[in-house]
Write a protein that holds these residues in place. Structure first.
Motif, PDB file in Angstrom:
ATOM      1  N   MET A 138      37.022  23.229  18.214  1.00 29.58           N
ATOM      2  CA  MET A 138      36.857  21.878  18.697  1.00 29.58           C
ATOM      3  C   MET A 138      37.482  20.954  17.675  1.00 29.58           C
ATOM      4  SD  MET A 138      33.358  19.692  19.241  1.00 29.58           S
ATOM      5  CE  MET A 138      32.668  20.974  20.188  1.00 29.58           C
ATOM      6  N   ALA A 140      35.977  15.485  18.433  1.00 30.92           N
ATOM      7  CA  ALA A 140      35.067  15.958  19.475  1.00 30.92           C
ATOM      8  C   ALA A 140      33.755  16.412  18.854  1.00 30.92           C
ATOM      9  CB  ALA A 140      35.701  17.080  20.290  1.00 30.92           C
ATOM     10  N   LEU A 162      29.951  14.857  19.644  1.00 27.90           N
ATOM     11  CA  LEU A 162      28.760  15.612  20.004  1.00 27.90           C
ATOM     12  C   LEU A 162      27.667  15.445  18.958  1.00 27.90           C
ATOM     13  CD1 LEU A 162      30.227  18.873  21.497  1.00 27.90           C
ATOM     14  CD2 LEU A 162      29.046  17.039  22.685  1.00 27.90           C
ATOM     15  N   HIS A 217      35.224  24.757  22.230  1.00 27.55           N
ATOM     16  CA  HIS A 217      35.705  23.462  22.709  1.00 27.55           C
ATOM     17  C   HIS A 217      36.981  23.047  21.986  1.00 27.55           C
ATOM     18  CE1 HIS A 217      31.209  23.133  23.330  1.00 27.55           C
ATOM     19  NE2 HIS A 217      31.689  23.043  24.549  1.00 27.55           N
ATOM     20  N   ILE A 274      39.208  20.308  23.609  1.00 26.43           N
ATOM     21  CA  ILE A 274      38.665  18.974  23.859  1.00 26.43           C
ATOM     22  C   ILE A 274      38.998  18.087  22.662  1.00 26.43           C
ATOM     23  CG2 ILE A 274      36.609  17.629  24.408  1.00 26.43           C
ATOM     24  CD1 ILE A 274      37.384  19.825  26.507  1.00 26.43           C
ATOM     25  N   GLN A 299      36.430  24.898  29.472  1.00 29.86           N
ATOM     26  CA  GLN A 299      35.952  24.192  28.287  1.00 29.86           C
ATOM     27  C   GLN A 299      35.413  22.802  28.630  1.00 29.86           C
ATOM     28  OE1 GLN A 299      38.120  24.253  24.644  1.00 29.86           O
ATOM     29  NE2 GLN A 299      38.663  26.405  24.856  1.00 29.86           N
ATOM     30  N   PHE A 350      31.771  21.740  27.535  1.00 28.74           N
ATOM     31  CA  PHE A 350      31.611  20.534  26.739  1.00 28.74           C
ATOM     32  C   PHE A 350      30.607  19.589  27.408  1.00 28.74           C
ATOM     33  CE2 PHE A 350      32.722  16.208  25.555  1.00 28.74           C
ATOM     34  CZ  PHE A 350      32.833  16.296  24.175  1.00 28.74           C
ATOM     35  N   HIS A 361      27.054  20.928  27.112  1.00 29.88           N
ATOM     36  CA  HIS A 361      26.517  20.738  25.762  1.00 29.88           C
ATOM     37  C   HIS A 361      26.174  19.273  25.516  1.00 29.88           C
ATOM     38  CE1 HIS A 361      27.029  24.648  23.685  1.00 29.88           C
ATOM     39  NE2 HIS A 361      27.833  24.848  24.707  1.00 29.88           N
TER      40      HIS A 361
END
Length: 96
Positions: free
Chosen positions: A1, A5, A9, A24, A27, A77, A81, A84
């Motif tokens: 990721m 990103a 998160l 991820h 992303i 993904q 994403f 999550h």
């Protein structure tokens, strides 16, 4: 990721194990693109748009046919994403 990103998160309160970051890696979050909205591989294709297409019943084949720059892993993904991101936020419940 991407780092951006991951920060997105984490700001939502997510804690993740190191191996989860690879789930991820397509992303991206760039403040200069789409106002920092999580997108697919730096393109101007928001994760929310991909998730919305799936929610409307489009198959992976439909989405890839309409958006040839996307790949099947992008769709997977995007869904992970989104799952999550929602999983780690407080969502107000409204009683009816």
């Amino acid at each position: 990721m991407s780092t951006n990103a991951m920060m997105f998160l984490q700001s939502a309160g997510e804690r993740r194990l190191p191996e989860e970051g690879r789930r991820h890696d397509r992303i991206t979050v760039d403040p200069e693109k789409m106002g920092g909205t999580p997108c697919i591989r730096g393109m101007r294709m928001p994760v929310a748009t991909v998730v919305g297409m799936v929610a409307e019943g489009m198959t992976t084949g439909d989405i890839l046919g309409d958006h040839p720059d996307l790949e099947a892993e992008d769709i997977r993904q995007a869904l992970r994403f989104a799952a999550h991101a929602v999983d780690y936020r407080e969502i107000p419940m409204v009683s009816h």
